[in-house]
Structures are given as structure tokens and as C-alpha cells.
Scaffold this active site. Sequence first.
Site, short mmCIF file in Angstrom:
data_model
loop_
_atom_site.label_atom_id
_atom_site.label_comp_id
_atom_site.label_asym_id
_atom_site.label_seq_id
_atom_site.Cartn_x
_atom_site.Cartn_y
_atom_site.Cartn_z
N ASP A 69 44.35 40.35 46.28
CA ASP A 69 44.50 39.04 45.68
C ASP A 69 45.55 38.20 46.41
O ASP A 69 46.66 38.69 46.67
CB ASP A 69 44.96 39.27 44.23
CG ASP A 69 44.95 38.03 43.38
OD1 ASP A 69 43.86 37.56 43.05
OD2 ASP A 69 46.06 37.55 43.04
N GLU A 122 41.39 38.24 50.06
CA GLU A 122 41.14 36.90 49.53
C GLU A 122 42.01 35.94 50.33
O GLU A 122 43.21 35.82 50.06
CB GLU A 122 41.50 36.80 48.04
CG GLU A 122 41.19 35.42 47.51
CD GLU A 122 41.89 35.03 46.21
OE1 GLU A 122 41.39 34.16 45.51
OE2 GLU A 122 42.97 35.58 45.90
C1 GLC Z 1 43.37 34.85 42.88
C2 GLC Z 1 42.41 35.27 41.80
C3 GLC Z 1 42.55 34.31 40.67
C4 GLC Z 1 43.95 34.38 40.13
C5 GLC Z 1 44.98 34.13 41.24
C6 GLC Z 1 46.35 34.55 40.82
O1 GLC Z 1 43.04 33.62 43.41
O2 GLC Z 1 41.11 35.32 42.30
O3 GLC Z 1 41.63 34.58 39.65
O4 GLC Z 1 44.14 33.45 39.11
O5 GLC Z 1 44.67 34.88 42.40
O6 GLC Z 1 46.42 35.95 40.72
#
Ligand code: GLC
Length: 546
Positions: free
Chosen positions: A245, A285
Site C-alpha cells: 500500500d 501500489e
Molecule cells: C491506498 C489504498 C487506499 C487507502 C490508502 C491509505 O491507496 O488503496 O484504499 O485508503 O492507501 O492506506
Amino acid sequence: MSRASLGLLSLLVFLGGCGGDDDGGSESAKFPEKDWASEAAKLQEGPDWYRHALFYEVFVRSYQDSNGDGIGDLAGLTSKLDYLKELGIDAIWLMPIFPTPFKDSGYDISDYRGVNPDYGTLADFDALVAAAHERKIRVIMDLVLNHTSNQHAWFTESRSSKTNPKADWYVWSDTPSAPDNGCGTDSAVFGDSAWQLDPTRNQYYFHRFYPEQPDLNYENPEVVSATLDVARFWLDKGVDGFRCDVIGLLYESATECDLIPKTQAYIRELRKVVDEYPGRVLVAEPSNLTDATGYLGNGSDMFHMAFHFGYGYFWGFSFGGHDASAITDTFQKSLSQFPPGAQDALVIGSHDVPRAYSAAQGDDTRHRRAAAIQLSMKGTPFLYYGEELALRPGSEKVVDLRDYARTPMLWNADPGHGFTTGKPWLAFGQEADTFNVTAEDADPASMLSFYRDALALRRGRAVWGTGEMELLETGTKRVFAVYRSDDFMAYVSAVNMSEEAESVELTRPDLGSRAARVLGEGKLALRSGGGTLSLPGQGFGIFRVK
Ligand code: GLC
Ligand code: CA
């Protein structure tokens, strides 16, 4: 024409033996076939398994409730593994399943080593992993390392005084800003200021997301080793990897806040930990939505995969504008910039953006055409649960607006839709009686039937995951076409972005002389020096050419 030659002609047509024949139904007569199921099994046993896998993102809370409390749980998910297996899923990604005050749907973790009691126990987790592995389905988890919940024991200690042993585990400041953290980080991704006053310590802490999600301080080596130990804990339990994440945001500096060298160095350490366990993988991500190169290192020292959001989050606009240029550009970019071995993770939706149904503006053909591109490009597809049904959005909000794309899975048309015997924690989305697994299973024209066919087409064919990819010149931005090839097979996959029928010339000289449509509509007539591709309005076609 004589009876004999008519007979010969129909035999040839039946066998699909005519050069340049471009219709469907004759693949096996024209091209070598294999036992695709055993090819798929072989690919999944090799070190490159993730390149050939089909992943499925699951929000456990919304997938299947096993005890009638209206909340999906691990035992519920375990009971649905056969559905996933049948769909052709090789690996599941679990959104966070840890204890959490649920201020950000579990992305606010209060204990990295436990399981949210709503979802079950560590024993239920072990049972899920064992049942998945028995079916040759791998399990990766969300690893949320940038921040914890403000209810995490680490933060409780850190905020208690300026001198406690964990005082420096988070980012504290006397003022609601910090010179070391420049680069615009004084404002949060969610909401206004990224600094929150803590009355006990009488200092401000930094939070990139909700105020309930304080950022960990990676300048502190204890934080580095504690978080790497979290990874080890779950790897020891048998998980097959992590979706990391917002991993680019770990460190800030005075001038840069995204994927600075210190963050890259941390990622290399994490990769070393993961490499101690054979066959485990990391997917990033990226916070830069249009360029994930920085996450991939030399192709084997950082992430195995990174999400390709340049396509995944923006395809709706391209279809809206009947213009494939942005799609071509984003894939051209990753083609030219990726280190050898690195892999795109291909999506058309996720828990963070409106459902594919919404991005397609309710146009079923757009959803299918977008999926056709997702499934044709070099990379590893990740389906978001319910996408295979064209799940409609919801309209209830428990945490935030993203809940519209996080509604419970629909298994049938019963009052609880097979999801729960109780009251669902979040109201079902629209048209739940019509678009659910049972109804769509029975309808060969449904989205689920489309996905079953499309996913079956990839199975065991290594060319999709690792074959060469060449974007084809079509002479018009209204038609997107790609050529995929390896030593054994080749495909042309093409999408008409417009509503009118299109016929275009493909000029690549060596596309072969035979084409068999294996999915979609249209014709591909090949001849030496290229071919003519015709697609109906809103249509796509995937043609095997070798
Ligand atoms: C990422 C996740 C999202 C979350 C954010 C903070 O973007 O996909 O859902 O709110 O991180 O953890
Ligand atoms: Ca439950």
C-alpha cells in the site's frame, strides 16, 4: 461448380483450412493445440508463476458471510474458493484483514499480527491459506506500512510523552509543518492539513491520509526492522506475497515526497526478506499514477509487479472520447521504460475507484472492450471482486464514498443474495436481483459468461503473460490493436473505440497468413504485408494468428 468441388469447398470451410479464413470456430483446425489445463498447471509451478497468473482482489468484509452477522469473513471466503477456482483464478489478494477501528476500511491497522475479529481468527486465516493452497490458489495480503491506526499500541506509546521508547516511531513536530518534510506534504491526501495536534504530547503528528492514520517514522531504524518483521511474520505463515500500500510514501524529504532514494532502499530490503522465501512476490501500489518504473529497480531487486494505473484508472475517458491514443501512449511508455523481467499488474478497477460498470458509464460493451485490452496486454491481470458480474455501484456510505464500489458480492436473488442470512453491513448495490452469480451463470450473454470465456482463453498460454508485445499502427485513433507473440503462438487483439463499424489496414509485414477469431466479433483477413481488420461498432476481436 460441380458437386465434387462444392463438396471439397465445404470440407475445407468445415476444417477451416482456407488461407486467410478469418472467422471464429476453427482455431483447433488451424493451429497446434495443447492440453491447456496442464500447461496452466506447469506455468503455475514455475518461478515465473505470477507472470502467468490471474489475480482476484477480495474485500473480505463484502465477499461471503458465514455466521449471519452481515459481515463477510474468512470462513465465508474459504467456502467460495471453488467458485474462484472454476473462474480460473490463480491467486487472491486480500485487502487488509487485520484488527482495525475501520476509519479507512482496514487500511488503519491497530495490530499487524492479528485478524479482525469480525473476519475470524488466525486459525481461520491458516485454514483459508491451507484450503487455497490445496486448490493451487495462492494468497497475497495487503501490507500497509506507511501508517498505522492511531489505536495501534505503537502510537499509543508514542503519543504518551516526548521521552517514551517509541517517541520517535512517528513523525512529530512542534508546528503544523516541518522543514524536513517539505514538498507539499503539509496537506493530506484525505482532507486538509497533514498535521494533527495531539493534546497529550502537545505536538503535531504527520498523517498523509486520515488523521486516524499517523505516518510511521522510517528515519528510525527500529521502525524499519519492526515492519520488516511484520512481513516475515506473514511469510512464515505461508502467504505468497504482498500488495504494498502507498509504499512510495514511506520517507519524506525537504524537496521530494514520492519514492525518494531512502524509500527505494527500504523496498530493496523488503525484497531481500521476501526472497528468503522461494516463490513469493511483491506488487506495488505506485503513487505516481502514470509512471511506475521507479518501483521496479533492475527487474529483480525491487517489485515483481506494479499496478498500471495509467490504463487501469483512466480507460473510461478514452472510451468516452472514442480515442485510443492515451491507451497506446501509456502502454508504449511502460514498454519502453520497464526493466527486463518487470511486470505490469493490469486492472480496470479497484476498491479505490468507481466500479468498472460506472467507468464504462453503464455501457456493457465498454466494460468488455476495456477488459479485452486488460487481458491482452503483457502483464498480470487483477480482477476486482464483482467485476466479473458487472456489479453495479451502491449508494450507502459507511466509511466514505468509495463504499459505492465495495458493496457485498451477489450470489443469487434471495433477500440476502447468498451473501448473508442477516442484514448486510453495507446495502447491496443496484439491480441485485438481475446481476448476480446465479442469474449470470444461466445466461450465455452475461458479463460472467464473457469473463469465463475470456479468462479461459488465457489459461496455459504463456504468450499473454510473457510474450512480446507490439502496438500496431491502425491509421486511426478509433481502433486500438496489439500483437502478442512468443515462439509458439501469436495473437492480434483489437478494439473499436467508436460506435461505428471500422475497417483498417494493418501494415506489419509478418502477421502470418491464417487468422482464427477466438473471442469477440469482426474479421481479420491476412495477406503478405499485413491485413484488413474489420470490427463492428463498439466491438472487439481477439484473433489467433500463429
Ligand atoms: C491506498 C489504498 C487506499 C487507502 C490508502 C491509505 O491507496 O488503496 O484504499 O485508503 O492507501 O492506506
Ligand atoms: Ca460474518
